[in-house]
Write an enzyme that holds these catalytic residues in place. Structure first.
Site, PDB file in Angstrom:
ATOM      1  N   ARG A  15      26.828   4.210   8.635  1.00  0.00           N
ATOM      2  CA  ARG A  15      26.877   3.414   9.856  1.00  0.00           C
ATOM      3  C   ARG A  15      28.299   3.451  10.428  1.00  0.00           C
ATOM      4  O   ARG A  15      29.228   3.901   9.777  1.00  0.00           O
ATOM      5  CB  ARG A  15      26.474   1.960   9.571  1.00  0.00           C
ATOM      6  CG  ARG A  15      24.997   1.794   9.249  1.00  0.00           C
ATOM      7  CD  ARG A  15      24.671   0.387   8.816  1.00  0.00           C
ATOM      8  NE  ARG A  15      25.260   0.076   7.519  1.00  0.00           N
ATOM      9  CZ  ARG A  15      25.216  -1.132   6.932  1.00  0.00           C
ATOM     10  NH1 ARG A  15      24.625  -2.136   7.540  1.00  0.00           N
ATOM     11  NH2 ARG A  15      25.769  -1.326   5.763  1.00  0.00           N
ATOM     12  N   TYR A  94      31.819  -6.848   8.038  1.00  0.00           N
ATOM     13  CA  TYR A  94      31.300  -7.569   6.874  1.00  0.00           C
ATOM     14  C   TYR A  94      32.415  -7.616   5.842  1.00  0.00           C
ATOM     15  O   TYR A  94      33.042  -6.585   5.554  1.00  0.00           O
ATOM     16  CB  TYR A  94      30.105  -6.828   6.255  1.00  0.00           C
ATOM     17  CG  TYR A  94      28.809  -6.927   7.027  1.00  0.00           C
ATOM     18  CD1 TYR A  94      28.205  -8.160   7.261  1.00  0.00           C
ATOM     19  CD2 TYR A  94      28.172  -5.786   7.497  1.00  0.00           C
ATOM     20  CE1 TYR A  94      27.006  -8.251   7.969  1.00  0.00           C
ATOM     21  CE2 TYR A  94      26.971  -5.870   8.206  1.00  0.00           C
ATOM     22  CZ  TYR A  94      26.400  -7.106   8.436  1.00  0.00           C
ATOM     23  OH  TYR A  94      25.217  -7.186   9.126  1.00  0.00           O
TER      24      TYR A  94
END
Ligand SMILES: NC(=O)c1ccc[n+]([C@@H]2O[C@H](COP(=O)([O-])OP(=O)(O)OC[C@H]3O[C@@H](n4cnc5c(N)ncnc54)[C@H](O)[C@@H]3O)[C@@H](O)[C@H]2O)c1
Length: 379
Positions: A15, A94
């Site tokens: 990603r 994150y």
């Protein structure tokens, strides 16, 4: 602001933190975006797409981290990235700091402002930057479950939707939140016989309204779970107790009564799993058997579909990235207490209480550090 987009370097992470559309939104707002060469390759975005969207492509990760006032990523930084982090830099990604003492220390020592996707809240108090990955994992759970039910993949050789004259497969979903609901949508769409088990009766009522007679709902108890799984072809683990390890709702003993070749997809594996026999697996070695039941327990399921996952993640993160870039950190969190909840580290202090408690480190209130300026804003 200069926004930096490095390539992810964690093993098997394809990603990327911004799509070309996200870059365009930032450059249209007057920001400069620097993108590391081939950062988007794993998600199907070549350098040219970023260049057309207004980005400057740079060869080395060092240059991206050196130039970026704000770094937008997907995964938490890993050791080669630590020395690249700079004092005062805004890191939007994150972080999952609670179990990661080393990264926490690095962010504190280097005085990085760490804004964690996973602790940002919305007006309803839910976690809007976790939801997209639960949607992906929930839908994938049925896709991988149906694959492993095939005989050649090690399952009992059952077609999810059955055929005329042959009953559909029985899918039991434990936990009817985001993962469970998305799993149910795909399973119903494929014609399976779906049962959702949850301990929140209000949630079961909502699911009953959404799916009408297409699913059965059951109130969660050891008895009802045991009863339901004895006839299951596919079991999906999708429970979450926020801030806690997942409860072990299916015991090893219960598995003796589950048909041989049935499949378990325990999506809750990242919180320890809700099946007693769950242990984390990887995309390269995703399955194992216990009591004749095939277990799939991959802890980062969305990694298998990086293109979809990047779109889904950045749809949710971009409004916050824009807010941070347009207003700067202080004005952005003053205008949005949910975004403020994302600030885990600031100026060498740990500003997220749950992480401080977990690590036995000192917690400092962001409001106190900023002189109470952030307490007045309304969600
Ligand atoms: N493996 C992966 O790649 C992956 C990806 C995304 C999410 N997840 C994980 O999936 C899990 C579920 O996430 P979510 O977003 O659906 O959470 P959610 O909060 O939306 O839903 C959890 C549901 O579990 C129910 N529940 C709690 N205790 C229960 C019990 N004893 N019996 C039955 N139901 C119970 C809750 O009522 C709620 O409806 C989380 O652990 C999340 O981290 C894993």
């Amino acid at each position: 602001m200069i926004v930096g987009l490095p390539k992810e370097i964690k093993d098997n992470e394809y990603r990327v933190g911004l799509t070309p559309a996200g870059v365009r939104a930032l450059t249209d707002a007057g920001h400069k975006v620097v993108v590391e060469h081939s950062a988007g390759e794993g998600s199907g975005f070549g350098d040219d797409l970023y260049r057309t969207a207004g980005a400057t492509i740079m060869d080395s990760a060092d240059d991206i981290w050196q130039q970026g006032d704000m770094i937008v990523k997907v995964k938490e930084p890993i050791s080669p990235e630590y020395p690249r982090m700079r004092e005062g830099q805004l890191l939007f990604t994150y972080l999952h700091l609670a179990p990661d003492r080393e990264l926490t220390q690095q962010l504190l020592e280097r005085k990085v402002t760490g804004v964690a996707y996973e602790t940002i809240t919305d007006r309803a108090g839910t976690l809007p930057l976790l939801t997209p990955m639960s949607e992906v994992a929930g839908r994938m759970a049925i896709q991988v479950g149906s694959h492993y039910l095939e005989k050649m993949s090690g399952g009992r050789g059952v077609l999810l939707g059955g055929v005329p004259g042959v009953p559909a497969a029985r899918v039991v979903i434990i936990g009817g939140g985001v993962v469970g609901t998305n799993a149910a949508k795909i399973a119903v769409g494929m014609g399976a016989h779906v049962t959702i088990i949850d301990n929140n009766l209000g949630r079961l009522r909502e699911l009953d309204d959404i799916f009408l007679s297409k699913i059965s709902t059951l109130a969660s108890s050891a008895y009802m779970i045991h009863d339901a799984i004895t006839q299951a072809d596919l079991i999906v683990g999708a429970v979450l107790v926020p801030g806690a390890a997942a409860p072990r709702l299916v015991t090893r003993g219960m598995l003796k009564d589950v048909p041989d070749g049935a499949v378990i997809v325990d999506v809750a594996v990242d919180q320890g799993g809700c099946i007693e026999t769950t242990h984390p697996t990887t995309h390269s070695d995703p399955t194992y058997y216990v009591e004749g039941v095939l277990h799939y327990c991959v802890a980062n399921m969305p990694g298998a579909v990086p293109r979809t996952s990047t779109f889904a993640l950045t749809n949710a993160t971009l409004p916050y990235a824009l807010k941070l870039a347009n207003k700067g950190l202080i004005a952005a969190i003053q205008s949005d207490p949910g975004l403020k909840a994302g600030v885990n580290t600031y100026a060498g202090r740990l500003t997220y209480e749950a992480v401080a408690i977990d690590q036995g480190l000192e917690y400092t209130s962001l409001d106190e550090m900023l002189g109470g300026t952030t307490t007045t804003a309304k969600a």
